[in-house]
Design a protein around this motif. Structure first.
Motif, short mmCIF file in Angstrom:
data_model
loop_
_atom_site.label_atom_id
_atom_site.label_comp_id
_atom_site.label_asym_id
_atom_site.label_seq_id
_atom_site.Cartn_x
_atom_site.Cartn_y
_atom_site.Cartn_z
N TRP A 1 141.99 1.40 -11.68
CA TRP A 1 140.81 2.03 -12.28
C TRP A 1 140.62 3.46 -11.79
N GLU B 1 129.84 -1.71 -20.70
CA GLU B 1 130.22 -1.15 -19.41
C GLU B 1 131.74 -0.98 -19.30
N VAL B 2 132.49 -1.96 -19.79
CA VAL B 2 133.96 -1.86 -19.72
C VAL B 2 134.45 -0.72 -20.61
N SER C 1 134.50 2.60 -18.90
CA SER C 1 135.41 2.75 -17.78
C SER C 1 136.67 3.50 -18.19
N LYS C 2 137.48 3.82 -17.20
CA LYS C 2 138.74 4.53 -17.45
C LYS C 2 139.77 4.01 -16.46
N ARG D 1 137.82 5.01 -13.20
CA ARG D 1 136.35 4.87 -13.21
C ARG D 1 136.06 3.40 -13.49
N LYS D 2 135.72 2.66 -12.43
CA LYS D 2 135.48 1.22 -12.54
C LYS D 2 134.20 0.94 -13.33
N PRO D 3 134.19 -0.16 -14.07
CA PRO D 3 132.93 -0.53 -14.75
C PRO D 3 131.92 -1.04 -13.72
N LYS D 4 130.65 -0.70 -13.92
CA LYS D 4 129.58 -1.20 -13.04
C LYS D 4 129.11 -2.53 -13.61
#
Length: 130
Positions: free
Chosen positions: A44, A101-102, A105-106, A46-49
């Motif tokens: 990841w 949220e997903v 993400s990146k 940018r992880k999903p919160k």
């Protein structure tokens, strides 16, 4: 006669170029078919919160578990392009918030033979009311 030969040579070169371009397009299209990777192979950027949505958290019982499974498609740049629920948590609010949220993400691009490929991961998500 020389002009005719030059014209024939130009046409042949144009046909060969067209054939090479078509082959390159076909290879690129085949390369766009998602390749499966495990969730542990996802790196990841940018992880999903992933948090239980507040409106669900307020109403949930202590210890209540919401589990869902997502299929996530990632393009060659690491962008999430498609998220599909393959197993619902049974709560539409939880499912939709997780998808949203997903999608935000990146990831680092998935690679095969050191070339970026379209990747597919199965992502299990579990929320527990605390």
């Amino acid at each position: 006669e020389k002009a005719a030969q030059e014209k024939a040579a130009q046409e042949k070169a144009a046909q060969e170029k067209a054939a090479q371009e078509k082959a390159a397009q076909e290879k690129a299209a085949a390369n766009n078919k998602p390749k499966s990777f495990s969730a542990s192979q996802a790196r990841w950027k940018r992880k999903p919160k992933l948090e239980l949505p507040q409106q669900v958290d307020r109403r949930a019982r202590l210890g209540e578990i919401f589990s869902l499974t997502l299929e996530v498609i990632v393009d060659k740049q690491g962008n999430v392009t498609k998220v599909t629920v393959t197993k619902s948590s049974g709560n539409q609010i939880v499912d939709n918030a997780t998808i949203t949220e997903v999608k935000r993400s990146k990831l680092h691009p998935f690679t095969e033979d050191n070339l970026p490929v379209v990747g597919k991961i199965i992502l299990p998500v579990e929320y527990v009311k605390k």
